[in-house]
Design a protein around this motif. Structure first.
Motif, PDB file in Angstrom:
ATOM      1  N   PHE A   1      -5.957   2.592 -14.275  1.00  0.00           N
ATOM      2  CA  PHE A   1      -6.276   1.546 -15.248  1.00  0.00           C
ATOM      3  C   PHE A   1      -7.659   1.821 -15.826  1.00  0.00           C
ATOM      4  CE2 PHE A   1      -3.081  -0.224 -12.535  1.00  0.00           C
ATOM      5  CZ  PHE A   1      -2.252  -0.872 -13.423  1.00  0.00           C
ATOM      6  N   PRO A   2      -7.748   1.869 -17.155  1.00  0.00           N
ATOM      7  CA  PRO A   2      -9.035   2.174 -17.785  1.00  0.00           C
ATOM      8  C   PRO A   2     -10.048   1.033 -17.664  1.00  0.00           C
ATOM      9  CG  PRO A   2      -7.399   1.696 -19.456  1.00  0.00           C
ATOM     10  CD  PRO A   2      -6.682   1.718 -18.131  1.00  0.00           C
ATOM     11  N   SER A   3      -9.566  -0.168 -17.389  1.00  0.00           N
ATOM     12  CA  SER A   3     -10.482  -1.310 -17.287  1.00  0.00           C
ATOM     13  C   SER A   3      -9.826  -2.434 -16.487  1.00  0.00           C
ATOM     14  CB  SER A   3     -10.844  -1.832 -18.686  1.00  0.00           C
ATOM     15  OG  SER A   3      -9.676  -2.355 -19.307  1.00  0.00           O
TER      16      SER A   3
ATOM     17  N   SER B   1      -9.519  -5.445 -17.579  1.00  0.00           N
ATOM     18  CA  SER B   1      -8.659  -6.197 -18.486  1.00  0.00           C
ATOM     19  C   SER B   1      -7.288  -5.531 -18.629  1.00  0.00           C
ATOM     20  CB  SER B   1      -9.319  -6.389 -19.851  1.00  0.00           C
ATOM     21  OG  SER B   1      -9.570  -5.153 -20.460  1.00  0.00           O
ATOM     22  N   ALA B   2      -7.235  -4.213 -18.591  1.00  0.00           N
ATOM     23  CA  ALA B   2      -5.946  -3.516 -18.642  1.00  0.00           C
ATOM     24  C   ALA B   2      -5.135  -3.807 -17.384  1.00  0.00           C
ATOM     25  CB  ALA B   2      -6.154  -2.014 -18.798  1.00  0.00           C
TER      26      ALA B   2
ATOM     27  N   ARG C   1      -3.881  -7.407 -17.720  1.00  0.00           N
ATOM     28  CA  ARG C   1      -2.812  -7.448 -18.718  1.00  0.00           C
ATOM     29  C   ARG C   1      -1.500  -6.948 -18.113  1.00  0.00           C
ATOM     30  NH1 ARG C   1      -4.806  -4.021 -22.343  1.00  0.00           N
ATOM     31  NH2 ARG C   1      -6.126  -4.724 -22.388  1.00  0.00           N
ATOM     32  N   THR C   2      -1.573  -5.888 -17.316  1.00  0.00           N
ATOM     33  CA  THR C   2      -0.377  -5.363 -16.658  1.00  0.00           C
ATOM     34  C   THR C   2       0.177  -6.367 -15.663  1.00  0.00           C
ATOM     35  OG1 THR C   2      -1.119  -3.091 -16.941  1.00  0.00           O
ATOM     36  CG2 THR C   2       0.507  -3.475 -15.229  1.00  0.00           C
TER      37      THR C   2
ATOM     38  N   PRO D   1      -0.402   0.251 -18.818  1.00  0.00           N
ATOM     39  CA  PRO D   1      -1.071   0.916 -19.932  1.00  0.00           C
ATOM     40  C   PRO D   1      -0.564   2.344 -20.067  1.00  0.00           C
ATOM     41  CG  PRO D   1      -2.494   0.896 -18.023  1.00  0.00           C
ATOM     42  CD  PRO D   1      -1.281   0.087 -17.671  1.00  0.00           C
TER      43      PRO D   1
ATOM     44  N   GLN E   1      -0.516   6.168 -19.833  1.00  0.00           N
ATOM     45  CA  GLN E   1      -1.192   7.044 -18.864  1.00  0.00           C
ATOM     46  C   GLN E   1      -1.605   8.350 -19.535  1.00  0.00           C
ATOM     47  OE1 GLN E   1      -1.844   6.155 -15.414  1.00  0.00           O
ATOM     48  NE2 GLN E   1      -1.497   4.275 -16.566  1.00  0.00           N
TER      49      GLN E   1
END
Length: 48
Positions: free
Chosen positions: A28-30, A32-33, A36-37, A44, A46
């Motif tokens: 996960f880049p962040s 929040s990502a 969200r998932t 997100p 990949q």
């Protein structure tokens, strides 16, 4: 975002089990990502 993720899962332990599972397999880049998932069920993109 945390509250929305918590609402999606009935049991707190179920949410943390799910969280541990998806973070073992996805990057996960962040934060929040990740949230969200958890709320949408859509991971997100990949990196290749």
């Amino acid at each position: 975002a945390w509250q929305k993720a918590r609402e999606r899962f009935r049991a707190r332990t179920r949410m943390f089990t799910h969280l541990a599972t998806i973070t073992a397999y996805l990057v996960f880049p962040s934060w929040s990502a990740l949230m969200r998932t958890l709320t949408t069920g859509v991971p997100p993109p990949q990196p290749p």
